[in-house]
Scaffold this active site. Structure first.
Site, PDB file in Angstrom:
ATOM      1  N   ASP A  16      -3.229 -35.236  12.501  1.00 40.77           N
ATOM      2  CA  ASP A  16      -4.251 -36.163  12.024  1.00 40.77           C
ATOM      3  C   ASP A  16      -3.600 -37.306  11.253  1.00 40.77           C
ATOM      4  OD1 ASP A  16      -6.272 -34.637  13.066  1.00 40.77           O
ATOM      5  OD2 ASP A  16      -6.819 -33.682  11.160  1.00 40.77           O
ATOM      6  N   TYR A  58       0.795  -1.227   0.000  1.00 32.59           N
ATOM      7  CA  TYR A  58       0.000   0.000   0.000  1.00 32.59           C
ATOM      8  C   TYR A  58       0.823   1.269   0.000  1.00 32.59           C
ATOM      9  CZ  TYR A  58      -4.835  -1.418   0.023  1.00 32.59           C
ATOM     10  OH  TYR A  58      -6.059  -1.861  -0.352  1.00 32.59           O
ATOM     11  N   GLU A  96      -1.197 -30.324  15.588  1.00 32.96           N
ATOM     12  CA  GLU A  96      -1.762 -29.777  14.348  1.00 32.96           C
ATOM     13  C   GLU A  96      -2.936 -28.849  14.604  1.00 32.96           C
ATOM     14  OE1 GLU A  96      -2.838 -32.707  11.390  1.00 32.96           O
ATOM     15  OE2 GLU A  96      -4.135 -31.314  10.321  1.00 32.96           O
TER      16      GLU A  96
END
Lengths: 424, 424
Positions: B305, B167, B253
């Site tokens: 997982d 920006y 996780e």
């Protein structure tokens, strides 16, 4: 480099005095008064918070129709409520009246916007969920299982997520939307918030600044949390003993702005608490904001992007989302002031054209839809700002202020906005 | 309820002794030894960390080809490197050789996997970015502007995000991908990390447990951070003076598992530091993990997982992502042990069938692709586990352990895994 600059002035240059927009930025900086005078601007707003009577509750109103809201309950009360429910059912079975739950309806037709409270509540419609009925036996079974699981949580006094709850009986629940939905039913049935059931959402909010509170017994001083800040705890019932010498709460939409303010220790120059949910507000951050507002009695000033999405975010903080309307009194913080970035700021603060973005058709539609919402309509200033946004079809992010220098937000824009009481 | 249970035993019931899988859970619980004996299991692994020589660096290897890596630099060194770059260019112009940057190539053909380091590095190919060339003038200009902005940051000693950087000159950069990409070029050119340039990513990681560190001068005790934990700071260079009496680092996780362990104060029973990036690891969390690993010399055990995505996440922590390979030495933590949930755990811990999920075609493909990756192939145990996953076409989330009770993870599964040294 100097040669290149002469040929093609870099408008957004922050540090070279020659650049044109930088001159504008300097002009704004010159308008700033000493800090204590700036802080005085907020005194009135702050005093109003302290004097304000405890916010209205449903029972204070004479609505003529029965309405329903949930409240925060202690673990013991939750346990007793569950036991009471199950004992009544046992009594009903023994009396030959069968096994059924009376479950409040949570659908649209049972929702009501109450202007006095500025939030959505549930009307009193409910339905019978019978075990000996093919169409409701499944839901009645799941309801019983959820009641049993939540009962365990209240005894063990531990917190779990909705996902954990689902995994305790995948065979029965089949998919998570079913256990989630009936968890909300149970919450309504027992008349307590979902957090009271010890089922929490994952948190993503952070807080920094002039606030000391206890998280699960640990005393947290948020002025000593570096740039990262303190992660807002997922379980609001473990948050207690808030203390603060802040003059206001600054609610920030994005984490980039949060980081800027935390690194610059904005809260030490202007005593405040800075909080962000990093985008769409999660339940934990909404509960935390509400708790701060109620306990500390401080005004809340909001810094969001100048686009319909920024306003949508404000609306979630202020009025809640429709699918949790039964819990709106705990989740909503009605009187948030819209500090910036407002559509009128774009011209007022001379945000360069190239830092503004064109609104998409979807943006414009969202903006027009917002103009029809009660929470916008009741504030003429907001209607005007939103009208300008939709008409100009321009939006801008908080970071657009970086075009005047990285610290323009903390050193010029926010102080000047506060000094000028420029909130709506 | 009792009647219903006889007809249809609820397998996943955690608290009723009659439920079959609960019996299994109890059997595992009975295998647990006293906590100090469990902790002994990790002593060897921990000792190995302390004795291990400082990890190899590129310069220790005799690769025969020139390679390039970036290092962390102090603000002053960054400033001097930029000034040196600009002065050489001025000298080059004065000598009649024109204005150009020598920019290292970051594309695939210039990347090299170094097995000794177990990470990807850049080879030495670079290209000339000339100002007086139509095809490179734009990039040369943007490079100059980025150098100027980063120079300001090093003088002011403040941190900004990539978005802020964009920006400051939207007109020149046009879209953020352009300023981002050239920021990476500048990082390579100067031979320092992007964090050294004071341009940081937004953080989403949290940490809790036996760790004390300084964040921007504030002393943070992570055993006193409640359930929410401490948000990991976006700017790693402000993190210092880490102290810990932990025996290991537990990398998690998901935030639900993190919350469970934080609420149960797992780190007080088994002294450890618990950290999560809440899914896909962000740069700030990777830098923080690496720093902990190096400074505290602790083993890292991972709880993810049991699916290809969980392993993908491990791979990002361990080997980095390809598009930031020039910075891999600072971002990667090579020897992470895969503690669980592993495909063989599903049967070993008798995870009920209904809590396992079928893998999609995409999952299976990702799994097969992973089997071709170097970081998997070099560990026979991982190859075997992944082979079982792909063959069984079953996956499971960490939360599947909730089927044995909400606290099974912290009270049985993790202690038993550690006691049995069951990591790979």
């Amino acid at each position: 480099m100097a040669d290149r600059k002469r040929k093609r002035p870099v408008k957004a240059d922050s540090d070279s005095e020659e650049a044109s927009s930088s001159k504008g930025a300097l002009a704004f900086k010159k308008r700033l008064k000493p800090d204590e005078q700036i802080l005085n601007s907020i005194t009135e707003l702050r005093a109003a918070q302290k004097e304000k009577p405890q916010s209205l509750s449903l029972s204070d109103l004479n609505l003529g129709i029965a309405c329903r809201e949930v409240v925060d309950l202690e673990s013991t009360s939750v346990r007793l409520a569950i036991e009471h429910t199950i004992l009544s059912i046992a009594a009903s079975i023994l009396a030959g009246n069968g096994f059924s739950y009376q479950v409040p309806s949570r659908n649209n037709s049972n929702q009501l916007y109450v202007p006095e409270l500025d939030r959505i509540v549930l009307k009193d419609k409910s339905s019978s969920r019978q075990f000996v009925n093919l169409s409701t036996v499944r839901k009645a079974t799941i309801t019983t299982r959820i009641l049993q699981l939540v009962h365990q949580l209240s005894i063990k006094q531990i917190h779990v997520t909705k996902r954990d709850l689902f995994y305790t009986d995948v065979k029965l629940f089949q998919d998570q939307s079913q256990s989630d939905s009936i968890l909300d039913d149970v919450s309504c049935m027992l008349g307590c918030t979902r957090s009271s059931l010890n089922v929490v959402a994952s948190e993503k909010g952070v807080v920094v600044g002039r606030l000391i509170f206890s998280d699960n017994g640990d005393r947290i001083d948020c002025t000593r949390m570096g740039v990262g800040g303190k992660a807002i705890p997922p379980n609001i019932d473990r948050v207690s003993d808030m203390e603060s010498d802040a003059h206001f709460i600054l609610l920030v939409e994005k984490d980039a702005a949060f980081m800027r303010l935390a690194e610059d220790r904005f809260y030490n120059r202007f005593p405040c608490v800075i909080v962000t949910a990093k985008g769409q507000p999660d339940v934990a951050t909404r509960l935390f904001l509400k708790k701060m507002k109620v306990e500390l009695k401080l005004p809340v000033l909001a810094l969001v992007d100048s686009d319909p999405y920024g306003l949508k975010i404000l609306s979630v903080y202020m009025c809640g989302s429709k699918n949790m309307s039964y819990d709106s009194s705990n989740l909503t913080t009605p009187d948030i002031k819209w500090l910036g970035i407002r559509p009128t700021d774009l011209d007022k603060y001379k945000i360069p054209e190239q830092c503004r973005l064109p609104m998409t058709e979807q943006d414009v539609k969202t903006g027009k839809d917002l103009l029809e919402e009660e929470f916008v309509k009741k504030n003429p200033g907001w209607v005007e700002e939103l009208g300008i946004m939709v008409k100009s079809r321009q939006k801008a992010e908080i970071q657009a202020l970086s075009s005047f220098g990285f610290q323009y937000l903390s050193e010029v824009y926010l102080p000047l906005k506060i000094q000028q009481k420029d909130w709506l």
